[in-house]
Design a protein around this motif. Structure first.
Motif, mmCIF file in Angstrom:
data_model
loop_
_atom_site.group_PDB
_atom_site.id
_atom_site.type_symbol
_atom_site.label_atom_id
_atom_site.label_comp_id
_atom_site.label_asym_id
_atom_site.label_seq_id
_atom_site.Cartn_x
_atom_site.Cartn_y
_atom_site.Cartn_z
ATOM 1 N N UNK A 1 0.823 -1.170 -0.166
ATOM 2 C CA UNK A 1 0.088 0.002 -0.107
ATOM 3 C C UNK A 1 0.941 1.298 0.159
ATOM 4 N N UNK A 2 0.201 2.299 0.387
ATOM 5 C CA UNK A 2 0.757 3.605 0.329
ATOM 6 C C UNK A 2 2.023 4.003 1.214
ATOM 7 N N UNK A 3 2.064 3.364 2.326
ATOM 8 C CA UNK A 3 2.945 3.257 3.246
ATOM 9 C C UNK A 3 3.297 1.962 3.781
ATOM 10 N N UNK A 4 4.121 1.328 3.092
ATOM 11 C CA UNK A 4 4.400 -0.238 3.272
ATOM 12 C C UNK A 4 5.305 -0.630 4.621
ATOM 13 N N UNK A 5 5.178 -2.022 4.884
ATOM 14 C CA UNK A 5 6.074 -2.514 5.725
ATOM 15 C C UNK A 5 6.008 -1.936 7.274
ATOM 16 N N UNK A 6 4.576 -1.460 7.442
ATOM 17 C CA UNK A 6 4.126 -1.048 8.857
ATOM 18 C C UNK A 6 4.472 -2.163 9.910
ATOM 19 N N UNK A 7 4.520 -2.168 10.944
ATOM 20 C CA UNK A 7 4.913 -3.167 12.147
ATOM 21 C C UNK A 7 3.710 -4.075 12.354
ATOM 22 N N UNK A 8 2.600 -3.924 11.593
ATOM 23 C CA UNK A 8 1.357 -4.641 11.705
ATOM 24 C C UNK A 8 0.429 -4.550 10.546
ATOM 25 N N UNK A 9 0.206 -5.817 9.806
ATOM 26 C CA UNK A 9 -0.776 -5.594 8.742
ATOM 27 C C UNK A 9 -1.844 -4.879 9.048
ATOM 28 N N UNK A 10 -2.388 -4.036 7.695
ATOM 29 C CA UNK A 10 -3.679 -3.045 8.155
ATOM 30 C C UNK A 10 -4.650 -3.839 8.296
ATOM 31 N N UNK A 11 -5.048 -5.007 7.873
ATOM 32 C CA UNK A 11 -6.157 -5.702 8.108
ATOM 33 C C UNK A 11 -6.183 -6.514 9.605
ATOM 34 N N UNK B 1 10.601 6.711 2.544
ATOM 35 C CA UNK B 1 11.358 8.022 2.384
ATOM 36 C C UNK B 1 10.507 9.241 2.266
ATOM 37 N N UNK B 2 9.289 9.205 1.421
ATOM 38 C CA UNK B 2 8.585 10.160 1.203
ATOM 39 C C UNK B 2 7.919 10.614 2.405
ATOM 40 N N UNK B 3 7.338 9.618 3.233
ATOM 41 C CA UNK B 3 6.718 9.520 4.513
ATOM 42 C C UNK B 3 7.575 10.403 5.518
ATOM 43 N N UNK B 4 8.830 10.037 5.631
ATOM 44 C CA UNK B 4 9.727 10.533 6.427
ATOM 45 C C UNK B 4 10.109 12.017 6.041
ATOM 46 N N UNK B 5 10.219 12.352 4.835
ATOM 47 C CA UNK B 5 10.205 13.683 4.349
ATOM 48 C C UNK B 5 8.965 14.639 4.527
ATOM 49 N N UNK B 6 8.010 14.201 4.367
ATOM 50 C CA UNK B 6 6.578 14.925 4.436
ATOM 51 C C UNK B 6 6.633 15.086 6.019
#
Length: 515
Positions: free
Chosen positions: A326-336, A381-386
């Motif tokens: 998705x738009x921000x991948x590899x979060x610490x837990x699945x979105x679902x 990187x985009x998420x960290x930059x924003x």
């Protein structure tokens, strides 16, 4: 081991690489600020085995193994100014040498440390059974520096990597090393390892829950075998083997490769779910799967345990928008996941954490999934930059909220915003992912004088790097309009998208073939 001398006041800016990325030149603002913040955490403290050393940006009286290992993975780009791998001496020597660290006057110490602000307190290794990543960190640094003398001392004289591996293999009950601030939770059992969320680094992860959602802040199932634990031991064995090979110790390399192969067999027999095409934690008594999807399932990929076919199935299963894509991948837990916190991440229940996200990107890269690895890196990187540009203070954070450009919040009762200025492992995004995956310089080998570059298929403007050091090579590499312009202090072999190019000492221009 010999302490390496560093000067905190030295002019370090001339030592770091200079990214060139015309498509998003604003990323360099975050890159430069991240190095500044990292330099702020270069701490000189008399009495430490290695001083100055890299402080993890948490508190005065504790040091962390996995923070320090991950920090070394960006410090390797300026090893003469940032003592990343040298900082590991502050763990090796107390655990397998003197057994003690010095006292400091505590200025910043959480209540749980037992230290009193303004009074002397002994520095402690916070968690001695933190993820055992020393060998991985040493290998990645060795490939940048080419320092055989260090490896001979590490593997043949001191044997620190082997000692740490064996200590964990023989840890069948609680232990409390004198230099540690807490007792261990790691327990070796036939077929796996018992552990705990805080020791694993994923503090409040819902892994190990027994119902549809976690009824406790930290489930810490006493029957669960942790996938990351066995995979990290496998990774250590593989890296020790590789390090031994770099110094010509082929017999030693073969011994550790054999140990790795034993881990590979166990993990693929017991931890692989054929139905889902994914690795999971398992129940140590009945072998059933704990089906909580997190980036921890990529540790066996990084270790080289998985087959290419298994990696393909993992990508199809996990890298979808409702899980870890998705738009921000590899979060610490699945979105679902039922325990996913969409609002603020609640620490390890949905936040973006750079150590595990970086690990998963490196795992994908290891199996040649360069474009997926680049896509993940660019989004991170985009998420960290924003967040850096839009949220005040304008800094780098311990972890990030999953759905907004802002820091995550912790899992404590106050739901506080996580720590700012965390450089610290969060520097892995603006420095390492930027250089290695967005620009694409994914692997150097100072021993072979080779550099691997996965150049993006579509490039807008110039892309490359100046002042890039590995071993005795100092190089500038810029691609523009299909032309590579290179300047190097020594000849080396550039592997550009799988094609070998001989870069001479001095300057050259090479017209690249269109693919």
């Amino acid at each position: 081991m010999m302490r390496k001398e560093f000067s905190i006041d030295a002019e370090w800016r001339s030592q770091v690489p200079e990214p060139v990325f015309d498509e998003r030149p604003e990323y360099n603002r975050l890159y430069e600020r991240t190095w500044e913040l990292a330099h702020d955490h270069l701490l000189d403290l008399p009495g430490m085995p290695q001083t100055p050393y890299m402080d993890e940006a948490f508190c005065d009286v504790r040091i962390w193994i996995w923070d320090s290992c991950f920090m070394s993975l960006f410090c390797k780009y300026a090893p003469n100014c940032f003592p990343g791998v040298e900082t590991l001496n502050n763990f090796y020597l107390p655990l397998y040498g003197s057994g003690r660290l010095p006292q400091v006057i505590a200025r910043n110490a959480p209540e749980w440390t037992g230290a009193t602000i303004g009074e002397p307190a002994e520095i402690k290794i916070c968690i001695a059974d933190n993820p055992p990543l020393f060998a991985w960190a040493e290998l990645q640094n060795a490939l940048m520096t080419g320092d055989r003398e260090h490896l001979r001392e590490l593997l043949l004289e001191k044997r620190f990597l082997q000692k740490h591996f064996e200590w964990l293999e023989n840890l069948t009950g609680p232990a409390w090393p004198p230099a540690a601030g807490t007792p261990t939770f790691w327990r070796k059992r036939a077929g796996g390892y018992l552990w705990e969320g805080g020791a694993s680094g994923m503090d409040n992860t819902p892994r190990g829950r027994t119902g549809p959602s976690a009824s406790m802040p930290r489930p810490n199932n006493p029957r669960m075998f942790w996938l990351d634990a066995i995979s990290q031991q496998a990774l250590s064995a593989s890296c020790i083997s590789a390090l031994a090979g770099l110094i010509g110790e082929e017999e030693l390399a073969a011994v550790w490769q054999e140990r790795f192969e034993a881990f590979r067999g166990t993990v693929n027999r017991s931890y692989w779910c054929e139905e889902d095409g994914f690795y999971y934690d398992i129940d140590g008594e009945d072998g059933s799967f704990y089906k909580v999807v997190t980036p921890a399932s990529f540790w066996p990929v990084l270790a080289g345990i998985a087959t290419p076919e298994q990696v393909g199935r993992m990508i199809a299963f996990a890298m979808t928008p409702e899980r870890l894509g998705g738009p921000l991948p590899l979060l610490s837990l699945a979105r679902n996941d039922a325990d996913f916190n969409a609002e603020n991440g609640c620490y390890w229940r949905g936040s973006l954490w750079l150590p595990t996200a970086y690990m998963a990107v490196k795992a994908l890269e290891k199996y040649g999934e360069f474009e997926l690895a680049r896509d993940c890196a660019r989004k991170i990187l985009e998420h960290q930059y924003r967040t850096f540009a839009e949220y005040e203070p304008h800094t780098v954070w311990e972890c990030y909220a999953p759905n907004a450009p802002e820091p995550a919040r912790s899992c404590d009762e106050n739901g506080r915003v996580v720590r700012p200025g965390f450089c610290g492992w969060s520097a892995l995004g603006p420095i390492s992912l930027y250089l290695e995956n967005v620009i694409g310089l994914w692997e150097a080998d100072a021993f072979a004088r080779t550099l691997n570059w996965s150049l993006p298929e579509k490039v807008k403007g110039r892309i490359g790097v100046r002042n890039y050091r590995f071993g005795d090579v100092l190089a500038d590499l810029i691609v523009e309009n299909g032309m590579l312009t290179a300047r190097s202090s020594r000849p080396f072999r550039l592997i550009l998208n799988g094609t070998g190019l001989d870069i001479p000492g001095g300057e050259c221009r090479i017209l690249l073939r269109k693919r």
